[in-house]
Design a protein around this motif. Structure first.
Motif, mmCIF file in Angstrom:
data_model
loop_
_atom_site.group_PDB
_atom_site.id
_atom_site.type_symbol
_atom_site.label_atom_id
_atom_site.label_comp_id
_atom_site.label_asym_id
_atom_site.label_seq_id
_atom_site.Cartn_x
_atom_site.Cartn_y
_atom_site.Cartn_z
ATOM 1 N N VAL A 50 -7.283 0.627 -6.080
ATOM 2 C CA VAL A 50 -6.399 -0.424 -5.571
ATOM 3 C C VAL A 50 -6.225 -1.406 -6.719
ATOM 4 O O VAL A 50 -7.182 -2.060 -7.137
ATOM 5 C CB VAL A 50 -6.984 -1.109 -4.324
ATOM 6 C CG1 VAL A 50 -6.024 -2.184 -3.817
ATOM 7 C CG2 VAL A 50 -7.251 -0.081 -3.223
ATOM 8 N N VAL A 51 -5.002 -1.484 -7.231
ATOM 9 C CA VAL A 51 -4.746 -2.120 -8.522
ATOM 10 C C VAL A 51 -3.841 -3.341 -8.365
ATOM 11 O O VAL A 51 -2.838 -3.302 -7.642
ATOM 12 C CB VAL A 51 -4.099 -1.103 -9.488
ATOM 13 C CG1 VAL A 51 -3.776 -1.744 -10.829
ATOM 14 C CG2 VAL A 51 -5.031 0.095 -9.677
ATOM 15 N N GLY A 52 -4.187 -4.415 -9.054
ATOM 16 C CA GLY A 52 -3.402 -5.639 -9.021
ATOM 17 C C GLY A 52 -2.268 -5.618 -10.028
ATOM 18 O O GLY A 52 -2.123 -4.674 -10.815
ATOM 19 N N PRO A 53 -1.445 -6.678 -10.050
ATOM 20 C CA PRO A 53 -0.303 -6.750 -10.972
ATOM 21 C C PRO A 53 -0.700 -6.690 -12.441
ATOM 22 O O PRO A 53 0.110 -6.306 -13.293
ATOM 23 C CB PRO A 53 0.337 -8.106 -10.638
ATOM 24 C CG PRO A 53 -0.108 -8.405 -9.246
ATOM 25 C CD PRO A 53 -1.487 -7.830 -9.133
ATOM 26 N N ASP A 54 -1.964 -7.049 -12.748
ATOM 27 C CA ASP A 54 -2.425 -7.031 -14.138
ATOM 28 C C ASP A 54 -2.927 -5.657 -14.570
ATOM 29 O O ASP A 54 -3.395 -5.483 -15.695
ATOM 30 C CB ASP A 54 -3.525 -8.071 -14.347
ATOM 31 C CG ASP A 54 -4.751 -7.833 -13.456
ATOM 32 O OD1 ASP A 54 -4.716 -6.888 -12.633
ATOM 33 O OD2 ASP A 54 -5.725 -8.593 -13.579
ATOM 34 N N GLY A 55 -2.838 -4.664 -13.660
ATOM 35 C CA GLY A 55 -3.286 -3.320 -13.997
ATOM 36 C C GLY A 55 -4.773 -3.098 -13.821
ATOM 37 O O GLY A 55 -5.280 -2.015 -14.130
ATOM 38 N N GLN A 56 -5.482 -4.103 -13.299
ATOM 39 C CA GLN A 56 -6.921 -3.996 -13.087
ATOM 40 C C GLN A 56 -7.231 -3.791 -11.607
ATOM 41 O O GLN A 56 -6.492 -4.253 -10.733
ATOM 42 C CB GLN A 56 -7.623 -5.267 -13.588
ATOM 43 C CG GLN A 56 -7.383 -5.568 -15.059
ATOM 44 C CD GLN A 56 -7.870 -4.462 -15.972
ATOM 45 O OE1 GLN A 56 -9.006 -3.990 -15.839
ATOM 46 N NE2 GLN A 56 -7.024 -4.035 -16.899
ATOM 47 N N GLY A 64 -3.664 -4.623 -3.160
ATOM 48 C CA GLY A 64 -3.127 -4.118 -4.416
ATOM 49 C C GLY A 64 -2.376 -2.823 -4.181
ATOM 50 O O GLY A 64 -2.337 -2.291 -3.070
ATOM 51 N N ARG A 65 -1.792 -2.320 -5.247
ATOM 52 C CA ARG A 65 -1.034 -1.068 -5.150
ATOM 53 C C ARG A 65 -1.991 0.117 -5.287
ATOM 54 O O ARG A 65 -2.929 0.078 -6.082
ATOM 55 C CB ARG A 65 0.034 -1.019 -6.245
ATOM 56 C CG ARG A 65 1.089 0.052 -6.020
ATOM 57 C CD ARG A 65 2.181 -0.063 -7.070
ATOM 58 N NE ARG A 65 2.949 -1.281 -6.922
ATOM 59 C CZ ARG A 65 4.033 -1.400 -6.169
ATOM 60 N NH1 ARG A 65 4.477 -0.357 -5.492
ATOM 61 N NH2 ARG A 65 4.678 -2.544 -6.094
ATOM 62 N N LEU A 66 -1.741 1.159 -4.503
ATOM 63 C CA LEU A 66 -2.614 2.330 -4.511
ATOM 64 C C LEU A 66 -2.255 3.264 -5.658
ATOM 65 O O LEU A 66 -1.096 3.659 -5.812
ATOM 66 C CB LEU A 66 -2.500 3.079 -3.185
ATOM 67 C CG LEU A 66 -3.492 4.235 -3.003
ATOM 68 C CD1 LEU A 66 -4.899 3.697 -2.793
ATOM 69 C CD2 LEU A 66 -3.083 5.117 -1.826
ATOM 70 N N TRP A 67 -3.252 3.590 -6.476
ATOM 71 C CA TRP A 67 -3.130 4.608 -7.522
ATOM 72 C C TRP A 67 -3.978 5.804 -7.096
ATOM 73 O O TRP A 67 -5.096 5.638 -6.599
ATOM 74 C CB TRP A 67 -3.641 4.087 -8.861
ATOM 75 C CG TRP A 67 -2.793 3.038 -9.528
ATOM 76 C CD1 TRP A 67 -2.083 2.043 -8.934
ATOM 77 C CD2 TRP A 67 -2.601 2.879 -10.931
ATOM 78 N NE1 TRP A 67 -1.455 1.264 -9.872
ATOM 79 C CE2 TRP A 67 -1.752 1.755 -11.112
ATOM 80 C CE3 TRP A 67 -3.059 3.570 -12.057
ATOM 81 C CZ2 TRP A 67 -1.363 1.315 -12.373
ATOM 82 C CZ3 TRP A 67 -2.677 3.130 -13.316
ATOM 83 C CH2 TRP A 67 -1.827 2.020 -13.472
ATOM 84 N N ALA A 96 3.997 3.488 -4.067
ATOM 85 C CA ALA A 96 4.677 2.249 -3.670
ATOM 86 C C ALA A 96 3.925 1.550 -2.548
ATOM 87 O O ALA A 96 4.368 0.511 -2.057
ATOM 88 C CB ALA A 96 6.103 2.557 -3.229
ATOM 89 N N ASP A 97 2.779 2.100 -2.151
ATOM 90 C CA ASP A 97 2.044 1.592 -0.996
ATOM 91 C C ASP A 97 0.998 0.558 -1.397
ATOM 92 O O ASP A 97 0.306 0.716 -2.409
ATOM 93 C CB ASP A 97 1.352 2.742 -0.265
ATOM 94 C CG ASP A 97 2.345 3.757 0.275
ATOM 95 O OD1 ASP A 97 3.350 3.325 0.872
ATOM 96 O OD2 ASP A 97 2.119 4.966 0.090
ATOM 97 N N LEU A 98 0.888 -0.471 -0.578
ATOM 98 C CA LEU A 98 -0.114 -1.508 -0.776
ATOM 99 C C LEU A 98 -1.281 -1.271 0.175
ATOM 100 O O LEU A 98 -1.089 -0.939 1.346
ATOM 101 C CB LEU A 98 0.490 -2.892 -0.529
ATOM 102 C CG LEU A 98 1.628 -3.284 -1.469
ATOM 103 C CD1 LEU A 98 2.223 -4.620 -1.048
ATOM 104 C CD2 LEU A 98 1.152 -3.347 -2.913
ATOM 105 N N PHE A 99 -2.487 -1.462 -0.354
ATOM 106 C CA PHE A 99 -3.703 -1.215 0.419
ATOM 107 C C PHE A 99 -4.728 -2.305 0.151
ATOM 108 O O PHE A 99 -4.670 -2.996 -0.869
ATOM 109 C CB PHE A 99 -4.337 0.125 0.005
ATOM 110 C CG PHE A 99 -3.801 1.324 0.728
ATOM 111 C CD1 PHE A 99 -4.524 1.927 1.750
ATOM 112 C CD2 PHE A 99 -2.574 1.864 0.382
ATOM 113 C CE1 PHE A 99 -4.037 3.039 2.408
ATOM 114 C CE2 PHE A 99 -2.073 2.976 1.035
ATOM 115 C CZ PHE A 99 -2.810 3.568 2.055
#
Length: 212
Positions: A50-56, A64-67, A96-99
């Motif tokens: 689960v990744v934030g806008p800063d890529g962390q 955050g966005r799901l990778w 494109a999903d937020l988790f």
């Protein structure tokens, strides 16, 4: 989920999620290991972040966005280099999903392109919809962002009522108060419209852009 269990006993609902890019389900609940409201844990052979806008990676409980990473991932989109670069990051597929994640379980928070920015803070329409659907008068609803006339975005709810309930100004106020009680006050629907049905595509998903 509680209503389902009360009616059908020990018959569990095993929610999960997969995607065309991964060709497989990669997060799911398991028999005997169901957390209501979550989509479960990762499927063996897959990793999730689960990744934030800063890529962390964000801490547990934050959105955050799901990778996703796994051997079944696609290589690219056919003849769409720009989208391929945005979605396929090395071995990872950026959904494109937020988790949010809590104790190893993943909770769906909506799609990134559906998020509303209200008073400078991101709001998931799904959170407002879930709240309104817990009201006895609401059969289903969809929430979108609209301009408040001063250049700011506020939530607007389109509500389908259950049989036996009638649209009224009093019910609008009641639904708004219900949301204020259960959610942060800035998340309540500033506008409520009653409709006979929500617009859907051929897969049964609500088409929010037709409500704006």
């Amino acid at each position: 989920y509680a209503q389902w269990q009360a009616r059908w006993g020990h018959c569990e609902i095993l929610d999960g999620i997969g995607s065309a890019e991964m060709f497989h389900i990669y997060i799911t609940n398991y028999p005997g290991d169901v957390v209501p409201g979550s989509l479960g844990r990762t499927v063996p052979g897959y990793e999730a972040r689960v990744v934030g806008p800063d890529g962390q990676d964000v801490p547990d409980g934050e959105m955050g966005r799901l990778w996703i990473r796994g051997e079944s991932a696609a290589l690219c989109y056919w003849r769409d280099q720009e989208k391929s670069r945005a979605v396929f990051k090395g071995d990872w597929v950026v959904s494109a999903d937020l988790f949010t994640r809590r104790d190893g379980y993943y909770f769906y928070a909506g799609r990134g392109d559906d998020m509303l920015k209200v008073r400078g803070m991101f709001v998931s329409p799904l959170e407002i919809e879930d709240c309104l659907c817990r009201h006895a008068a609401v059969q289903e609803c969809a929430v979108v962002g609209v301009d408040d006339g001063a250049g700011l975005t506020v939530p607007k709810a389109f509500v389908v009522l259950r049989e036996g309930h009638a649209a009224s100004d009093d019910l609008v106020s009641e639904l708004q108060q219900h949301a204020k009680t259960e959610l942060a006050r800035y998340k309540f629907p500033h506008h409520v419209s009653f409709v006979d049905a929500l617009p859907r595509n051929d897969r049964g998903k609500v088409v929010r852009r037709l409500l704006v």
